[in-house]
Design an enzyme around this catalytic site. Structure first.
Site, PDB file in Angstrom:
ATOM      1  N   HIS A  56     152.175  45.261 111.610  1.00 54.62           N
ATOM      2  CA  HIS A  56     152.768  44.381 112.620  1.00 54.62           C
ATOM      3  C   HIS A  56     153.999  45.008 113.275  1.00 54.62           C
ATOM      4  CE1 HIS A  56     150.081  41.449 111.035  1.00 54.62           C
ATOM      5  NE2 HIS A  56     150.720  41.328 109.891  1.00 54.62           N
ATOM      6  N   HIS A 217     146.420  39.135 111.998  1.00 54.51           N
ATOM      7  CA  HIS A 217     145.770  39.990 111.006  1.00 54.51           C
ATOM      8  C   HIS A 217     144.337  40.302 111.413  1.00 54.51           C
ATOM      9  CE1 HIS A 217     148.994  37.974 108.698  1.00 54.51           C
ATOM     10  NE2 HIS A 217     149.131  39.182 108.203  1.00 54.51           N
TER      11      HIS A 217
END
Length: 345
Positions: A56, A217
């Site tokens: 991320h 995700h």
């Protein structure tokens, strides 16, 4: 699958080593390289700690520094950091005022940060703020509720600024809980994520399809549909955010358009332009803006739109000085096109 890496197993560790080396005036590894921390801790300040799986970036390690996080714990790709990492970060960054944990609302993150907090509760004062800004997850059959996504950046910035200004642990907890009622996000994707460990995309779309309500995700979203033009996509996202917010007590907001890693900057600004017009047509003045790639999902082509309602306190906290690898300004200056770089110890 083509990746610049030596191997999937070593990718995160090698990447973190490069990050710390590139920004060694601001950050350093904590004990045992279990986390990344501010090089210069402020005695008597509440420590702000966050973290999550790798993939991320620049969240969370890119937000370690003056005015944001004191430490960030990074797990393997899309895998929560373990409790030992969080415990080590608490022990090293608590300079006497306690620690505030900022946690995205995913089962693994919540469980591991919670276990860490319980383990050290006899030695440290701990409070936790759960970020849950994803409006798309509200409609899904998800027992734990909304996911924490790009709005996490805003929470980390505002709570980091408040801690820097001397707010105590109870005050930071109250502010964090209030922020959760004021921040909403929704994302769309044009492709899935290629995870190095599996060398496969998390989901596959036809050339003319997009995934609506996708998570960070690589989780499939609420549904998929034929790709539309930018006006239609932005309108769909903004309407979903406004409908979820319902009645609100503020007419000004921060607008964040965030890329997932594989979306060119011009496309982000195009969506920002449409979203700003739509929100302002609904009566919400965009007082502050942030456009860029900040909360990613590796190489996913996609983006999210976040609206954060502002009052005088949160506006001041957003404008407060910040110096991190990924976010930095001395002060917000609307007459000087946004922000100025800052060099703080």
């Amino acid at each position: 699958m083509k990746k610049f890496m030596n191997g999937a197993a070593s990718m995160v560790a090698e990447s973190l080593e490069g990050f710390v080396s590139a920004h060694d005036s601001m950050v350093m590894f904590g004990a045992g390289r279990k986390f990344v921390r501010r090089r210069h801790l402020a005695p008597g300040k509440v420590a702000i700690i966050s973290g999550g799986g790798a993939g991320h970036e620049p969240m969370h390690v890119g937000f370690v520094g003056h005015g944001m996080l004191d430490a960030a714990c990074t797990g393997h790709i899309f895998t929560s950091p373990n409790p030992d990492q969080v415990i080590a970060a608490i022990a090293e960054t608590d300079t006497g005022a306690g620690c505030l944990l900022i946690v995205k609302n995913y089962d693994g993150d919540v469980m591991n940060f919670e276990m860490a907090a319980e383990t050290v509760s006899g030695r440290h004062r701990i409070e936790t703020v759960i970020v849950s800004d994803d409006v798309a997850a509200q409609g899904a059959a998800r027992r734990t509720g909304r996911r924490g996504v790009a709005g996490t950046l805003i929470v980390e910035k505002m709570l980091g600024a408040a801690a820097e200004a001397g707010s105590d642990l109870a005050g930071l907890k109250a502010l964090g809980d209030r922020l959760s009622t004021q921040i909403r996000t929704m994302g769309v994707a044009l492709s899935g994520v290629t995870v190095p460990d599996t060398a496969r995309a998390t989901f596959t779309l036809e050339p003319d399809e997009m995934e609506v309500g996708v998570g960070i995700h690589g989780e499939p979203g609420l549904y998929r549909q034929k790709i539309a033009d930018a006006d239609t996509i932005a309108s769909m996202i903004c309407n979903a955010i406004l409908a979820d917010m319902g009645q609100h007590n503020s007419d000004q907001a921060l607008l964040l358009v965030n890329g997932f890693g594989g979306t060119p900057t011009p496309e982000l600004y195009l969506i920002y332009n449409v979203a700003r017009r739509l929100f302002e047509a609904s009566g919400i003045r965009i007082a502050r803006s942030l456009v860029g790639t900040y909360v990613t999902s590796l190489d996913m082509a996609g983006l999210s739109v976040t609206l954060s309602l502002l009052d005088e306190e949160t506006l001041h906290l957003w404008d407060a000085p910040v110096l991190t690898a990924a976010l930095r300004w001395l002060r917000h200056d609307p007459t000087n096109f946004g922000t100025e770089d800052v060099h703080l110890s």
